[in-house]
Design an enzyme around this catalytic site. Structure first.
Site, PDB file in Angstrom:
ATOM      1  N   GLU A  67      42.364  44.152  43.769  1.00 57.67           N
ATOM      2  CA  GLU A  67      43.560  43.575  43.150  1.00 57.67           C
ATOM      3  C   GLU A  67      44.388  44.571  42.334  1.00 57.67           C
ATOM      4  OE1 GLU A  67      41.991  39.048  42.396  1.00 57.67           O
ATOM      5  OE2 GLU A  67      41.351  40.562  40.979  1.00 57.67           O
TER       6      GLU A  67
HETATM    7  C1  TNX Z   1      38.996  37.707  41.630  1.00 57.12           C
HETATM    8  S1  TNX Z   1      36.951  38.839  43.294  1.00 57.12           S
HETATM    9  C2  TNX Z   1      38.569  38.884  41.071  1.00 57.12           C
HETATM   10  C3  TNX Z   1      38.096  38.877  39.679  1.00 57.12           C
HETATM   11  C4  TNX Z   1      38.199  37.532  39.045  1.00 57.12           C
HETATM   12  C5  TNX Z   1      37.777  36.479  40.032  1.00 57.12           C
HETATM   13  C6  TNX Z   1      37.715  35.099  39.456  1.00 57.12           C
HETATM   14  C7  TNX Z   1      37.552  40.131  42.780  1.00 57.12           C
HETATM   15  C8  TNX Z   1      37.132  41.329  43.458  1.00 57.12           C
HETATM   16  N1  TNX Z   1      38.408  40.049  41.764  1.00 57.12           N
HETATM   17  O1  TNX Z   1      38.808  39.830  38.935  1.00 57.12           O
HETATM   18  O2  TNX Z   1      37.385  37.505  37.934  1.00 57.12           O
HETATM   19  O3  TNX Z   1      38.660  36.509  41.105  1.00 57.12           O
HETATM   20  O4  TNX Z   1      37.106  34.209  40.327  1.00 57.12           O
END
Ligand code: TNX
Length: 511
Positions: free
Chosen positions: A324
């Site tokens: 992300e």
């Molecule tokens: C996505 S899954 C994220 C996390 C968040 C999560 C909450 C991922 C690799 N990144 O930063 O905590 O969703 O469910």
């Protein structure tokens, strides 16, 4: 003559002792093991625990700590006291733990439970440790005879996937060394062998880095909702690594980069492209932060962090995050990830990263953790990398069970027990089969989770289903059968004092 008489008397007496030992019938094949062992064959009889209170071991150096572990568990489960003896051969009438290089490889073990003794054989200590976990699950109190027993028969067991893990996010909320140790205890009970600690994120930096002290002086002070922050000193972290190792669990540290870095960006102004320190952050948005990928100081920072982390990491992997990074240009992201990968290799560690890192120059030594985008997993496999399976719709432990769950999120799915259990890693993504998969990992993100009891409630019992998916052969993965087994197994969850979710999908036994 006198000696002969004595011999006859002793022999007669022990025969008398043995024959007055009653046979207590029991059925090993109906024990509610989780994960289900590869093969279980019942004999119908049972071993009575108080028969001879001796644990025999074949090798003092390697097996003493394991015998001590078994001894203390037996004592806490049954109140019985055991003595440990090193022997050259199993006497056949005690609990015997033995290493044998000719038997099953790596984590496998064989168990034989007769009316008079228990024999456990494995190639390595790890196998004995798992055999002990199985043995502990089989201990039953027989109400009719008022005896602690182990149902008799044989068990042959070994893992399906080498990597069976949990991820704990200690960045959104911090968890103490003691909390982590309690999680390790429970992981060990289900033959899980990797604990991935998400040590940094926008809301907090949780590991002491001596060359960049403000990461903890400033960056560790916050958590989501303005809750109390915290961090592990390197000494405390080493203690976690040591405790985990004692339980055959490897700690995998993650520093999430280049996104999810607000805590670092708030601690050091120079890590920002505009040289302005960010404010500390306590919300739960994702994707707004990035390290400045075209400044050399960024790579000095990363190198210092990885070097210090590598020194206190015993396992082969360092997780470099990579998820992300929504405000990092794609080219910058790839350039950054490639450099961080080189730095990690320089300190003799292998790279693990979220599925987005498939876009960087990865190869067969890297592990890509699939959580969301199928194409990233296929791309990773095409570059020769291995995939760690954490599909958010199945494996995310922070997802709510249903719309009434008071903790957790539901952006990926509601995950009831049936959904958490009914999937197979090698059947999730076309082209990503068993040989390309390292194993399974269940992440617990902690935006909404603040303490050990909440952690357990979101993890259990979904995690034990995941443990079974990672360990047991597919022939034993059957929801209808598992549902009943889990109901029966709940006595063990109670014994371990776990705060678990009593799903309406299961006919829990009435207390
Ligand atoms: C996505 S899954 C994220 C996390 C968040 C999560 C909450 C991922 C690799 N990144 O930063 O905590 O969703 O469910």
């Amino acid at each position: 003559m006198k000696n002969l008489l004595l011999l006859i008397a002793v022999a007669g007496f022990s025969l008398f002792m043995t024959s007055c030992n009653k046979t207590i019938p029991a059925d090993l094949s109906s024990v509610a093991f989780i994960p289900h062992p590869v093969k279980v064959q019942a004999s119908g009889v049972s071993f009575q625990l108080e028969r001879n209170n001796v644990i025999e071991i074949s090798d003092a150096d390697k097996l003493k700590p394991l015998a001590e572990f078994l001894k203390s568990k037996l004592n806490s489960f049954t109140g019985l006291e055991y003595e440990i003896k090193v022997v050259t051969m199993a006497s056949g009438k005690n609990i015997y733990l033995g290493l044998d290089s000719n038997t099953l490889n790596n984590d496998g073990y064989q168990l034989e439970i007769t009316k008079v003794g228990v024999t456990m054989i494995a190639k390595e200590e790890q196998g004995i440790f798992y055999g002990i976990q199985t043995l502990l699950q089989s201990i039953t109190f027989n109400d009719e005879y008022l005896e602690w027993i182990i149902p008799g028969g044989t068990i042959l067991d070994y893992s399906k996937y080498a990597y069976r893990g949990v991820m704990l996010d200690v960045a959104r909320h911090f968890f103490s060394v003691d909390d982590v140790k309690q999680l390790i205890d429970l992981m060990a009970a289900y033959k899980l062998n990797n604990l991935h600690l998400h040590l940094s994120d926008d809301q907090g930096w949780r590991i002491e880095i001596k060359s960049w002290p403000k990461l903890t002086e400033i960056g560790s002070t916050t958590a989501v909702n303005g809750d109390k922050g915290g961090y592990y000193t390197q000494e405390q972290y080493k203690e976690i690594v040591r405790y985990a190792k004692e339980h055959f669990i490897t700690i995998i540290p993650e520093i999430d980069m280049p996104g999810h870095t607000n805590a670092a960006l708030a601690s050091y102004a120079e890590l920002n492209c505009d040289n302005k320190a960010r404010d500390l952050y306590t919300g739960i948005e994702v994707g707004f932060s990035t390290l400045c990928t075209n400044k050399e100081v960024t790579y000095q920072f990363v190198e210092d962090v990885i070097r210090e982390l590598a020194e206190i990491t015993e396992g082969p992997y360092i997780h470099i995050g990579g998820d992300e990074s929504l405000v990092t240009e794609k080219d910058d992201y790839i350039y950054f990830m490639n450099r961080v990968r080189e730095i990690t290799k320089k300190y003799d560690k292998k790279v693990m990263g979220w599925d987005e890192i498939a876009h960087a120059d990865i190869d067969k030594n890297d592990v890509v953790q699939y959580w969301s985008v199928d194409e990233n997993a296929t791309l990773a496999v095409s570059k020769g990398a291995k995939v760690l399976m954490s599909p958010s719709k199945k494996a995310y432990l922070d997802m709510q069970y249903d719309s009434t769950t008071h903790l957790g999120l539901h952006w990926a799915a509601y995950i009831e027990l049936d959904s958490a259990y009914m999937w197979k890693p090698e059947e999730m993504i076309e082209g990503v089969g068993k040989d390309q998969i390292l194993g399974v990992e269940s992440p617990l993100w902690t935006e909404t989770i603040t303490n050990l009891s909440e952690m357990q409630y979101m993890m259990f019992p979904r995690l034990v289903g995941h443990a079974e998916i990672g360990w047991s052969p597919n022939e034993h993965l059957n929801w209808e059968e598992y549902k009943m087994r889990l109901a029966k197994h709940s006595a063990y969850l109670e014994k371990l004092n776990i705060n678990y979710y009593k799903s309406p999908q299961i006919d829990w036994p009435i207390e």
